[in-house]
Design a protein around this motif. Structure first.
Motif, PDB file in Angstrom:
ATOM      1  N   MET A 175       4.161  -2.640 -20.430  1.00 44.80           N
ATOM      2  CA  MET A 175       3.702  -2.329 -21.770  1.00 44.80           C
ATOM      3  C   MET A 175       3.958  -1.344 -22.262  1.00 44.80           C
ATOM      4  N   VAL A 176       4.280  -0.545 -23.443  1.00 37.75           N
ATOM      5  CA  VAL A 176       4.478   0.257 -24.308  1.00 37.75           C
ATOM      6  C   VAL A 176       3.893   0.072 -25.420  1.00 37.75           C
ATOM      7  N   MET A 177       2.521   1.127 -25.257  1.00 34.53           N
ATOM      8  CA  MET A 177       1.413   1.370 -25.840  1.00 34.53           C
ATOM      9  C   MET A 177       1.243   3.089 -27.166  1.00 34.53           C
ATOM     10  N   THR A 201      10.672  11.863 -23.811  1.00 37.40           N
ATOM     11  CA  THR A 201      11.326  11.806 -25.288  1.00 37.40           C
ATOM     12  C   THR A 201      11.818  10.891 -25.812  1.00 37.40           C
ATOM     13  N   TYR A 202      11.371  10.556 -26.935  1.00 36.31           N
ATOM     14  CA  TYR A 202      11.933   9.757 -27.999  1.00 36.31           C
ATOM     15  C   TYR A 202      12.954  11.127 -28.890  1.00 36.31           C
ATOM     16  N   ILE A 203      14.605  11.039 -29.104  1.00 34.76           N
ATOM     17  CA  ILE A 203      15.148  11.408 -30.383  1.00 34.76           C
ATOM     18  C   ILE A 203      15.740  11.150 -30.531  1.00 34.76           C
ATOM     19  N   PRO A 254      15.354  12.213 -21.737  1.00 36.41           N
ATOM     20  CA  PRO A 254      15.811  12.510 -23.323  1.00 36.41           C
ATOM     21  C   PRO A 254      16.197  10.847 -23.145  1.00 36.41           C
ATOM     22  N   PHE A 255      15.364  10.134 -24.084  1.00 43.16           N
ATOM     23  CA  PHE A 255      15.883   8.895 -25.030  1.00 43.16           C
ATOM     24  C   PHE A 255      16.498   9.040 -25.917  1.00 43.16           C
ATOM     25  N   VAL A 256      17.953   9.436 -25.981  1.00 44.28           N
ATOM     26  CA  VAL A 256      18.327   8.882 -27.764  1.00 44.28           C
ATOM     27  C   VAL A 256      18.893   8.136 -28.287  1.00 44.28           C
ATOM     28  N   GLY A 286       7.410   1.512 -20.188  1.00 44.84           N
ATOM     29  CA  GLY A 286       8.132   2.868 -22.105  1.00 44.84           C
ATOM     30  C   GLY A 286       9.926   2.384 -22.424  1.00 44.84           C
ATOM     31  N   CYS A 287       9.952   2.771 -23.474  1.00 40.25           N
ATOM     32  CA  CYS A 287      11.110   2.538 -24.067  1.00 40.25           C
ATOM     33  C   CYS A 287      12.360   2.866 -23.280  1.00 40.25           C
ATOM     34  N   ALA A 288      12.693   3.719 -22.626  1.00 39.83           N
ATOM     35  CA  ALA A 288      13.595   4.048 -21.805  1.00 39.83           C
ATOM     36  C   ALA A 288      13.964   2.646 -20.604  1.00 39.83           C
ATOM     37  N   LYS A 289      12.769   2.386 -19.732  1.00 35.01           N
ATOM     38  CA  LYS A 289      12.700   1.296 -19.456  1.00 35.01           C
ATOM     39  C   LYS A 289      13.068   0.217 -20.133  1.00 35.01           C
ATOM     40  N   CYS A 290      13.214  -0.475 -21.044  1.00 41.35           N
ATOM     41  CA  CYS A 290      13.468  -1.862 -22.398  1.00 41.35           C
ATOM     42  C   CYS A 290      14.243  -1.280 -22.237  1.00 41.35           C
ATOM     43  N   GLY A 291      14.960   0.250 -23.238  1.00 34.80           N
ATOM     44  CA  GLY A 291      16.363   0.025 -23.842  1.00 34.80           C
ATOM     45  C   GLY A 291      16.549  -0.379 -24.625  1.00 34.80           C
ATOM     46  N   ALA A 292      15.970  -0.838 -25.651  1.00 32.18           N
ATOM     47  CA  ALA A 292      16.470  -2.118 -26.216  1.00 32.18           C
ATOM     48  C   ALA A 292      17.529  -0.980 -28.019  1.00 32.18           C
ATOM     49  N   CYS A 293      16.444   0.085 -28.162  1.00 33.95           N
ATOM     50  CA  CYS A 293      17.273   0.639 -29.164  1.00 33.95           C
ATOM     51  C   CYS A 293      17.752   1.751 -28.989  1.00 33.95           C
ATOM     52  N   SER A 294      18.751   1.719 -27.544  1.00 35.07           N
ATOM     53  CA  SER A 294      19.887   2.571 -27.862  1.00 35.07           C
ATOM     54  C   SER A 294      20.545   1.739 -26.573  1.00 35.07           C
TER      55      SER A 294
HETATM   56  S1  SF4 Z   1      12.566  -2.199 -28.349  1.00 40.78           S
HETATM   57 FE1  SF4 Z   1      12.608   0.135 -28.868  1.00 40.78          FE
HETATM   58  S2  SF4 Z   1      10.847   1.426 -29.772  1.00 40.78           S
HETATM   59 FE2  SF4 Z   1      10.578  -1.114 -28.776  1.00 40.78          FE
HETATM   60  S3  SF4 Z   1       9.989  -0.652 -26.187  1.00 40.78           S
HETATM   61 FE3  SF4 Z   1      12.059  -1.251 -26.731  1.00 40.78          FE
HETATM   62  S4  SF4 Z   1      12.945   1.064 -27.087  1.00 40.78           S
HETATM   63 FE4  SF4 Z   1      10.937   1.332 -27.563  1.00 40.78          FE
END
Ligand code: SF4
Length: 192
Positions: free
Chosen positions: A1-3, A102-104, A129-131, A177-185
């Motif tokens: 979960m991302v909070m 960290t999100y960059i 560093p999650f770019v 977290g976001c780096a684990k999800c990875g959907a945005c990069s």
């Molecule tokens: S979709 Fe993007 S913002 Fe949402 S948890 Fe995944 S990487 Fe983070």
């Protein structure tokens, strides 16, 4: 979960509401949680957040060059890069190497070289560093700001992925977290 939280105040900067929220979630379900906030005024908040059930922490730089930080996020730029770096050290001491990220956002004005230089520094600290390529969103102040080109991202992600691989700081090892999800990069695809 991302909070995540915005910046509800200039003291704990969101850590307190994250503590309260993580505690409530963990009381109901044992789910790995990443908390996301700005560096709080006291490093003790890292221990409090961990004790409340937050497994990994994101403190997002967004941009790395002073001029870009001041232009894109004048409020958040009030916290210096030096404060972020100190906070990263304190957070890694609590959450562990590779559990702080960290999100960059690439494409807001930082050069590829600047992003890679800061990333190298972060990796040495044990911070991931999650770019991520900036994406303009309709109805926001940056709706007309262009997204970075694939060529610009190609100047960053393969090199950064190799750096992460060499340091054995991998997105798959982050608890949440976001780096684990990875959907945005596409970064994770360069770690293998
Ligand atoms: S979709 Fe993007 S913002 Fe949402 S948890 Fe995944 S990487 Fe983070």
């Amino acid at each position: 979960m991302v909070m995540t939280t915005g910046t509800p105040n200039l003291t704990d900067r969101g850590a307190a509401i994250l503590c309260e929220s993580a505690q409530a979630v963990k009381a109901a379900v044992d789910l790995p949680i990443q908390g996301q906030c700005e560096p709080p005024d006291e490093d003790l908040w890292f221990q409090r957040m961990k004790a409340c059930g937050i497994d990994s922490l994101g403190m997002h730089l967004e941009a790395v060059t002073p001029e870009v930080r001041a232009r894109i996020m004048p409020g958040k730029a009030g916290l210096t890069m030096a404060r972020y770096m100190d906070a990263f050290d304190a957070a890694v001491a609590v959450f562990g190497r590779g559990q702080v990220s960290t999100y960059i956002l690439a494409g807001l004005g930082d050069t590829a070289e600047a992003i890679l230089e800061v990333s190298q520094h972060l990796i040495a600290k044990g911070v991931y560093p999650f770019v991520v390529p900036f994406v303009p969103i309709t109805g926001t102040p940056l709706e007309n700001h262009p997204a970075p080109t694939p060529a610009f991202m190609a100047q960053i992600l393969p090199t950064l992925g190799a750096m992460l691989k060499q340091a054995r700081l991998l997105s798959q090892d982050i608890k949440a977290g976001c780096a684990k999800c990875g959907a945005c990069s596409a970064l994770a695809s360069y770690e293998v």
